[in-house]
Design a protein around this motif. Structure first.
Motif, PDB file in Angstrom:
ATOM      1  N   ASP A   1      -0.173  -6.546  10.282  1.00 36.27           N
ATOM      2  CA  ASP A   1      -1.047  -5.791   9.380  1.00 36.27           C
ATOM      3  C   ASP A   1      -0.748  -4.299   9.349  1.00 36.27           C
ATOM      4  OD1 ASP A   1      -2.381  -8.108   8.730  1.00 36.27           O
ATOM      5  OD2 ASP A   1      -3.907  -7.851  10.294  1.00 36.27           O
ATOM      6  N   VAL A   2       0.162  -3.828  10.198  1.00 32.17           N
ATOM      7  CA  VAL A   2       0.423  -2.388  10.287  1.00 32.17           C
ATOM      8  C   VAL A   2       0.945  -1.848   8.959  1.00 32.17           C
ATOM      9  CG1 VAL A   2       1.841  -0.613  11.401  1.00 32.17           C
ATOM     10  CG2 VAL A   2       0.791  -2.417  12.774  1.00 32.17           C
ATOM     11  N   LYS A   3       1.704  -2.659   8.231  1.00 29.01           N
ATOM     12  CA  LYS A   3       2.241  -2.218   6.932  1.00 29.01           C
ATOM     13  C   LYS A   3       1.135  -1.815   5.962  1.00 29.01           C
ATOM     14  CE  LYS A   3       6.807  -4.124   6.057  1.00 29.01           C
ATOM     15  NZ  LYS A   3       7.596  -5.041   5.193  1.00 29.01           N
ATOM     16  N   ASN A   4      -0.033  -2.371   6.145  1.00 30.05           N
ATOM     17  CA  ASN A   4      -1.144  -2.097   5.221  1.00 30.05           C
ATOM     18  C   ASN A   4      -1.809  -0.753   5.497  1.00 30.05           C
ATOM     19  OD1 ASN A   4      -0.756  -4.644   4.056  1.00 30.05           O
ATOM     20  ND2 ASN A   4      -2.057  -5.622   5.599  1.00 30.05           N
ATOM     21  N   ASN A   5      -1.390  -0.104   6.578  1.00 29.50           N
ATOM     22  CA  ASN A   5      -1.910   1.217   6.925  1.00 29.50           C
ATOM     23  C   ASN A   5      -0.755   2.215   6.824  1.00 29.50           C
ATOM     24  OD1 ASN A   5      -2.765   3.578   8.286  1.00 29.50           O
ATOM     25  ND2 ASN A   5      -4.122   2.415   9.638  1.00 29.50           N
ATOM     26  N   PRO A   6      -0.593   2.887   5.694  1.00 24.77           N
ATOM     27  CA  PRO A   6       0.588   3.744   5.463  1.00 24.77           C
ATOM     28  C   PRO A   6       0.809   4.790   6.554  1.00 24.77           C
ATOM     29  CG  PRO A   6      -0.645   3.456   3.430  1.00 24.77           C
ATOM     30  CD  PRO A   6      -1.478   2.859   4.511  1.00 24.77           C
ATOM     31  N   GLN A   7      -0.243   5.439   7.004  1.00 26.06           N
ATOM     32  CA  GLN A   7      -0.088   6.477   8.021  1.00 26.06           C
ATOM     33  C   GLN A   7       0.397   5.879   9.340  1.00 26.06           C
ATOM     34  OE1 GLN A   7      -3.684   8.563   9.044  1.00 26.06           O
ATOM     35  NE2 GLN A   7      -2.622  10.135  10.230  1.00 26.06           N
ATOM     36  N   LEU A   8      -0.208   4.778   9.746  1.00 24.05           N
ATOM     37  CA  LEU A   8       0.167   4.135  10.999  1.00 24.05           C
ATOM     38  C   LEU A   8       1.574   3.563  10.903  1.00 24.05           C
ATOM     39  CD1 LEU A   8      -0.785   3.327  13.827  1.00 24.05           C
ATOM     40  CD2 LEU A   8      -1.683   1.202  12.831  1.00 24.05           C
ATOM     41  N   TYR A   9       1.915   2.985   9.752  1.00 26.11           N
ATOM     42  CA  TYR A   9       3.242   2.393   9.575  1.00 26.11           C
ATOM     43  C   TYR A   9       4.326   3.465   9.601  1.00 26.11           C
ATOM     44  CZ  TYR A   9       6.850  -0.662   7.607  1.00 26.11           C
ATOM     45  OH  TYR A   9       8.006  -1.386   7.392  1.00 26.11           O
ATOM     46  N   GLN A  10       4.078   4.592   8.969  1.00 30.11           N
ATOM     47  CA  GLN A  10       5.049   5.684   8.970  1.00 30.11           C
ATOM     48  C   GLN A  10       5.233   6.241  10.376  1.00 30.11           C
ATOM     49  OE1 GLN A  10       7.010   6.544   6.333  1.00 30.11           O
ATOM     50  NE2 GLN A  10       8.075   7.665   7.948  1.00 30.11           N
ATOM     51  N   PHE A  11       4.143   6.355  11.106  1.00 30.44           N
ATOM     52  CA  PHE A  11       4.217   6.800  12.508  1.00 30.44           C
ATOM     53  C   PHE A  11       5.094   5.846  13.319  1.00 30.44           C
ATOM     54  CE2 PHE A  11       2.515   6.103  16.811  1.00 30.44           C
ATOM     55  CZ  PHE A  11       2.759   7.344  17.378  1.00 30.44           C
ATOM     56  N   ALA A  12       4.885   4.533  13.129  1.00 32.62           N
ATOM     57  CA  ALA A  12       5.654   3.532  13.866  1.00 32.62           C
ATOM     58  C   ALA A  12       7.137   3.580  13.505  1.00 32.62           C
ATOM     59  CB  ALA A  12       5.086   2.144  13.602  1.00 32.62           C
ATOM     60  N   LEU A  13       7.446   3.731  12.220  1.00 29.73           N
ATOM     61  CA  LEU A  13       8.851   3.764  11.795  1.00 29.73           C
ATOM     62  C   LEU A  13       9.564   5.006  12.324  1.00 29.73           C
ATOM     63  CD1 LEU A  13       8.800   2.512   8.086  1.00 29.73           C
ATOM     64  CD2 LEU A  13       9.210   1.224  10.192  1.00 29.73           C
ATOM     65  N   SER A  14       8.883   6.153  12.284  1.00 30.33           N
ATOM     66  CA  SER A  14       9.494   7.395  12.775  1.00 30.33           C
ATOM     67  C   SER A  14       9.768   7.298  14.275  1.00 30.33           C
ATOM     68  CB  SER A  14       8.582   8.587  12.472  1.00 30.33           C
ATOM     69  OG  SER A  14       8.410   8.759  11.085  1.00 30.33           O
TER      70      SER A  14
END
Length: 288
Positions: free
Chosen positions: A98-111
């Motif tokens: 479900d992390v993809k559904n949270n743009p801020q959290l997903y971007q943090f994870a990818l970075s």
């Protein structure tokens, strides 16, 4: 042998050195240079007293200021960790799917995943995640043990054939070395495997190899040869090869088996970092 003499034009003694008729004058250093040199000596003594400088057997001199660049770094890192503690906690507690559904959290994870991948994973899988023989390409959406983000997380956390209690295992048997097949049978089944993604193979060898495959290989790779993520058995029909797609390499794989190890990162990286890398790797090939 050097010969010191007085220069006729300047009246200064020479050093005795001579290069193709060019002689070096023994002029004294300028006063400003000498005073600068003395000042650096005084400065160095002061530095030894004020800052850490001298190594000891098991420590070092602290200096009267007690300054430490390492301590300063730890303080800065602690400050950074404190600043992102809330989003890190959110990531650890989130459902990975479900992390993809949270743009801020997903971007943090990818970075974070990109940085941590470079430090911990690129040595084997390559800086661009392109892989190498024996190390999977992480860009092509072809997954040995499953391509969902949860499956990737499990692979990273517990490893494959690692020493972790929860690691997944599955080995390619050594069919020739362990006398399960004869040499000709190994060659035939390699010919059959190649025929699944290549045209123009030896038809008689392919027919013989298909029978050997059905008896010895289909239980792991499937009757349709499309692989089985439960065993880490690769798809043999897509011309994507883990160790190489030439016949000799395939013969070596069948004859001697394969059992590469993916280390478990559970006791090396914290939970947040493992999740960041899992989401980053999942994003590279699109995941499943």
């Amino acid at each position: 042998m050097s010969k010191v003499e007085k220069d006729e034009l300047s009246g200064v003694d020479t050093t005795g050195h001579d290069w193709d008729g060019i002689k070096e004058l023994d002029n004294p250093m300028p006063r400003w240079w000498l005073w600068t040199f003395y000042a650096t000596i005084i400065w160095s003594i002061g530095y030894w007293v004020v800052y850490p400088a001298w190594p000891l057997v098991s420590d070092y001199t602290k200096g009267v200021f007690g300054y430490s660049s390492r301590a300063e770094l730890h303080e800065e890192l602690a400050s950074v960790e404190e600043g992102r503690a809330s989003i890190t906690t959110e990531l650890v507690n989130a459902d990975l799917a479900d992390v993809k559904n949270n743009p801020q959290l997903y971007q943090f994870a990818l970075s974070g995943g990109r940085s941590n991948y470079a430090v911990n994973c690129s040595q084997c899988h390559g800086s661009g995640a392109q892989g190498a023989p024996g190390f999977p390409n992480l860009n092509d959406d072809d997954w040995l043990w499953g391509g969902s983000v949860d499956a990737i997380y499990q692979t990273i956390k517990y490893g494959i054939r690692s020493d972790h209690d929860e690691t997944r295992t599955g080995e390619m048997p050594a069919f020739l070395r362990d006398e399960i097949l004869e040499k000709d049978q190994v060659s035939d089944v390699a010919e059959y495997v190649l025929s699944l993604s290549q045209e123009g193979r030896d038809p008689e060898a392919v027919t013989r190899g298909a029978e050997v495959y059905a008896n010895e290989c289909a239980s792991c790779h499937g009757e349709n040869a499309r692989g089985n993520p439960e065993f880490g058995a690769p798809n043999l029909t897509d011309a994507i090869w883990f160790y190489g797609g030439d016949k000799q390499t395939i013969v070596n794989t069948i004859a001697n088996g394969r059992a590469n190890v993916m280390p478990a990162w559970d006791d090396r990286l914290d939970e947040s970092v493992i999740r960041q890398i899992s989401l980053y790797v999942h994003s590279l090939g699109g995941g499943k």
